[in-house]
Motif scaffolding. Structure first.
Motif, PDB file in Angstrom:
ATOM      1  N   ASN A 147     -27.186  31.041 -15.873  1.00 55.97           N
ATOM      2  CA  ASN A 147     -28.384  31.646 -15.304  1.00 55.97           C
ATOM      3  C   ASN A 147     -27.985  32.909 -14.536  1.00 55.97           C
ATOM      4  O   ASN A 147     -27.758  32.891 -13.328  1.00 55.97           O
ATOM      5  CB  ASN A 147     -29.095  30.656 -14.387  1.00 55.97           C
ATOM      6  N   PRO A 180     -28.088  36.697 -12.825  1.00 58.50           N
ATOM      7  CA  PRO A 180     -29.064  37.367 -11.961  1.00 58.50           C
ATOM      8  C   PRO A 180     -29.574  38.680 -12.556  1.00 58.50           C
ATOM      9  O   PRO A 180     -29.342  39.766 -12.041  1.00 58.50           O
ATOM     10  CB  PRO A 180     -28.269  37.608 -10.671  1.00 58.50           C
ATOM     11  N   LYS A 232     -33.259  25.275 -10.233  1.00 54.68           N
ATOM     12  CA  LYS A 232     -32.140  25.888 -10.933  1.00 54.68           C
ATOM     13  C   LYS A 232     -32.472  27.359 -11.128  1.00 54.68           C
ATOM     14  O   LYS A 232     -33.311  27.721 -11.949  1.00 54.68           O
ATOM     15  CB  LYS A 232     -31.891  25.191 -12.273  1.00 54.68           C
ATOM     16  N   ASN A 265     -32.445  33.506  -1.238  1.00 55.57           N
ATOM     17  CA  ASN A 265     -32.142  32.113  -0.910  1.00 55.57           C
ATOM     18  C   ASN A 265     -32.414  31.916   0.578  1.00 55.57           C
ATOM     19  O   ASN A 265     -31.567  32.173   1.428  1.00 55.57           O
ATOM     20  CB  ASN A 265     -30.671  31.812  -1.249  1.00 55.57           C
ATOM     21  N   CYS A 277     -35.878  29.815 -14.597  1.00 53.82           N
ATOM     22  CA  CYS A 277     -35.984  28.869 -13.480  1.00 53.82           C
ATOM     23  C   CYS A 277     -36.403  27.509 -14.011  1.00 53.82           C
ATOM     24  O   CYS A 277     -37.329  27.417 -14.827  1.00 53.82           O
ATOM     25  CB  CYS A 277     -37.004  29.348 -12.453  1.00 53.82           C
ATOM     26  N   GLU A 317     -29.681  24.998  -7.166  1.00 57.53           N
ATOM     27  CA  GLU A 317     -28.501  24.912  -8.018  1.00 57.53           C
ATOM     28  C   GLU A 317     -28.412  26.200  -8.820  1.00 57.53           C
ATOM     29  O   GLU A 317     -29.436  26.798  -9.167  1.00 57.53           O
ATOM     30  CB  GLU A 317     -28.589  23.706  -8.962  1.00 57.53           C
ATOM     31  N   HIS A 318     -27.168  26.631  -9.099  1.00 56.64           N
ATOM     32  CA  HIS A 318     -26.949  27.900  -9.804  1.00 56.64           C
ATOM     33  C   HIS A 318     -26.148  27.649 -11.083  1.00 56.64           C
ATOM     34  O   HIS A 318     -24.909  27.732 -11.081  1.00 56.64           O
ATOM     35  CB  HIS A 318     -26.201  28.881  -8.905  1.00 56.64           C
ATOM     36  N   PRO A 340     -30.771  31.701 -10.570  1.00 53.97           N
ATOM     37  CA  PRO A 340     -29.529  32.467 -10.426  1.00 53.97           C
ATOM     38  C   PRO A 340     -29.134  32.598  -8.961  1.00 53.97           C
ATOM     39  O   PRO A 340     -29.973  32.434  -8.064  1.00 53.97           O
ATOM     40  CB  PRO A 340     -29.889  33.828 -11.033  1.00 53.97           C
ATOM     41  N   GLU A 341     -27.890  32.902  -8.717  1.00 54.21           N
ATOM     42  CA  GLU A 341     -27.428  33.085  -7.344  1.00 54.21           C
ATOM     43  C   GLU A 341     -27.796  34.485  -6.860  1.00 54.21           C
ATOM     44  O   GLU A 341     -27.200  35.478  -7.276  1.00 54.21           O
ATOM     45  CB  GLU A 341     -25.920  32.877  -7.239  1.00 54.21           C
TER      46      GLU A 341
END
Length: 442
Positions: free
Chosen positions: A346, A348, A281, A289, A355, A341-342, A283-284
């Motif tokens: 959470n 950025p 888990k 990624n 996390c 997962e975002h 942030p996007e």
């Protein structure tokens, strides 16, 4: 910050990308030259020394990180050290001169970033050191050159025309060039301004100036000098324990904690056959990624790689990104079981992200842990002895022990150093015995 930046820069001299830019830069020659860190017999003109040493600092993504997001030191320190060596012998630059110029360069970056809410989050379009780092380098060099107010404005205006590089080159060998170019271009802007070259003196206030890089840029008047608060007094930097994107450091600490719950001792192997799934888990952040990194640079920008490495080994290090570790079968097997997962909460931002790592076993049990603040973050800074261990480990791979210890002593006494060229001499690899004349503290 100074000691850490020198250490990661020295370690970075051994990287492939630094070797490439060093070879490229040998086409330049000049009567005025500056030290290339880690080289006794090789010097370059100040602009190209700033470039090569700046690349070295960021070549492994091991340099410090600030909030709002940028790498503040790598764009400034190589520039002011290179410039300090270009002054005539009769005009020595003191350690205090160098320290003040460095702080000016850091301050300018922080102030510019705080004029934008967008800049407070992990970037999406421009790599911040190429924008504010270039401006900070110019400001620091202008200070060291003692330029008047008009020429300082011109230095910043010129620097703005060098600024900006797209984030698409993250996780490639080109990304370290961003910091090298920021150091070089800032120094060049200050030198051009010292010769009278002019630019738009309103560059910091205009939408078509620095505002071109941030959609919500809104400059504000600064406090008077009498009541001026330095940003470093309010907001410290993060010092990395291993060479990778800062966002992965939350992942590493959470994953290491999960491993301790999964295995009884550090000698035990992770029970891969019992693991059904790994959920992160985070942030996007699209450029961190990377579910299947194929190079060390991609691995340094992969939430998944760092989580799986920490689960397998219990910790992260410089060696975690060696080719044999990036491509080992056990890691590839675990990567295939990992998903992101975002959570909406959470965000950025290096100030607020977290996390959570969950390992779901085949017997339906789940082992989880969460990291809100990793060791090395400004809320949980490295202890002095751990910072020194990091520096010594990095520098000793390039320099003899006497030079390494000389750098530590010089940095800790920088305000008292009469001639800061002693620092460059140590950075080239000379020992204290060869520096009896220069090694004097006030």
């Amino acid at each position: 910050m100074i000691l850490d930046t020198l250490g990661v820069g020295l370690l970075g001299t051994s990287t492939e990308v630094c070797h490439k830019v060093t070879q490229y830069s040998k086409i330049y020659s000049s009567d005025i030259s500056s030290t290339i860190w880690g080289h006794l017999d090789f010097r370059l003109p100040p602009l190209y020394a700033a470039f090569v040493n700046g690349v070295a600092v960021h070549s492994m993504d091991f340099d410090d990180t600030w909030h709002p997001a940028t790498h503040p030191s790598g764009a400034v320190l190589p520039a002011v050290i290179a410039l300090s060596e270009a002054f005539p012998q009769k005009k020595k630059i003191s350690g205090l001169d160098l320290l003040l110029a460095f702080n000016v360069g850091i301050e300018v970056q922080g102030r510019l970033l705080r004029f934008s809410s967008e800049a407070r989050n992990i970037p999406k379009r421009f790599h911040p050191p190429t924008v504010v780092g270039t401006m900070g380098s110019a400001a620091a060099c202008a200070k060291l050159l003692a330029l008047d107010q008009l020429k300082c404005k011109n230095a910043l205006a010129i620097a703005a025309s060098y600024a900006g590089a797209p984030l698409a080159n993250a996780a490639t060998q080109t990304k370290p060039l961003h910091v090298g170019n920021a150091a070089k271009h800032g120094l060049e802007a200050a030198c051009l301004a010292s010769q009278g070259l002019q630019g738009n003196k309103q560059i910091l206030d205009m939408e078509s100036g620095i505002g071109a890089f941030y959609t919500d840029y809104n400059p504000q008047a600064l406090p008077t000098l009498q009541s001026y608060p330095w940003l470093l007094d309010q907001q410290d930097v993060a010092i990395k324990r291993f060479p990778a994107h800062l966002g992965t450091h939350w992942v590493a600490d959470a994953a290491s904690s999960v491993r301790r719950k999964l295995v009884e001792s550090s000698d035990n192997l992770l029970p891969l056959d019992k693991i059904e799934k790994v959920i992160l888990k985070v942030p996007e952040v699209k450029y961190v990624n990377r579910h299947s990194p194929t190079s060390e640079h991609e691995a340094r920008h992969s939430f998944q790689f760092v989580a799986c490495s920490a689960l397998l080994d219990g910790s992260m290090s410089v060696q975690s990104f060696a080719s044999e570790n990036v491509h080992r079968p056990a890691l590839r097997e675990l990567l295939c079981k990992t998903q992101l997962e975002h959570p909406p909460d959470n965000t950025p931002s290096f100030e607020s992200l977290y996390c959570e790592v969950s390992v779901i076993l085949r017997d339906s049990n789940t082992i989880s842990d969460r990291c809100d603040t990793f060791y090395g973050h400004w809320r949980k800074p490295l202890k002095k002895e751990d910072l020194e261990k990091k520096f010594q480990s990095n520098a000793s791979s390039v320099l003899p022990a006497e030079a390494t210890e000389g750098i530590i002593e010089t940095v800790y006494n920088l305000e008292k150093v009469e001639d800061c060229s002693v620092l460059s001499t140590f950075l080239s690899g000379q020992s204290a015995r060869e520096l009896s004349e220069k090694l004097r503290f006030c």
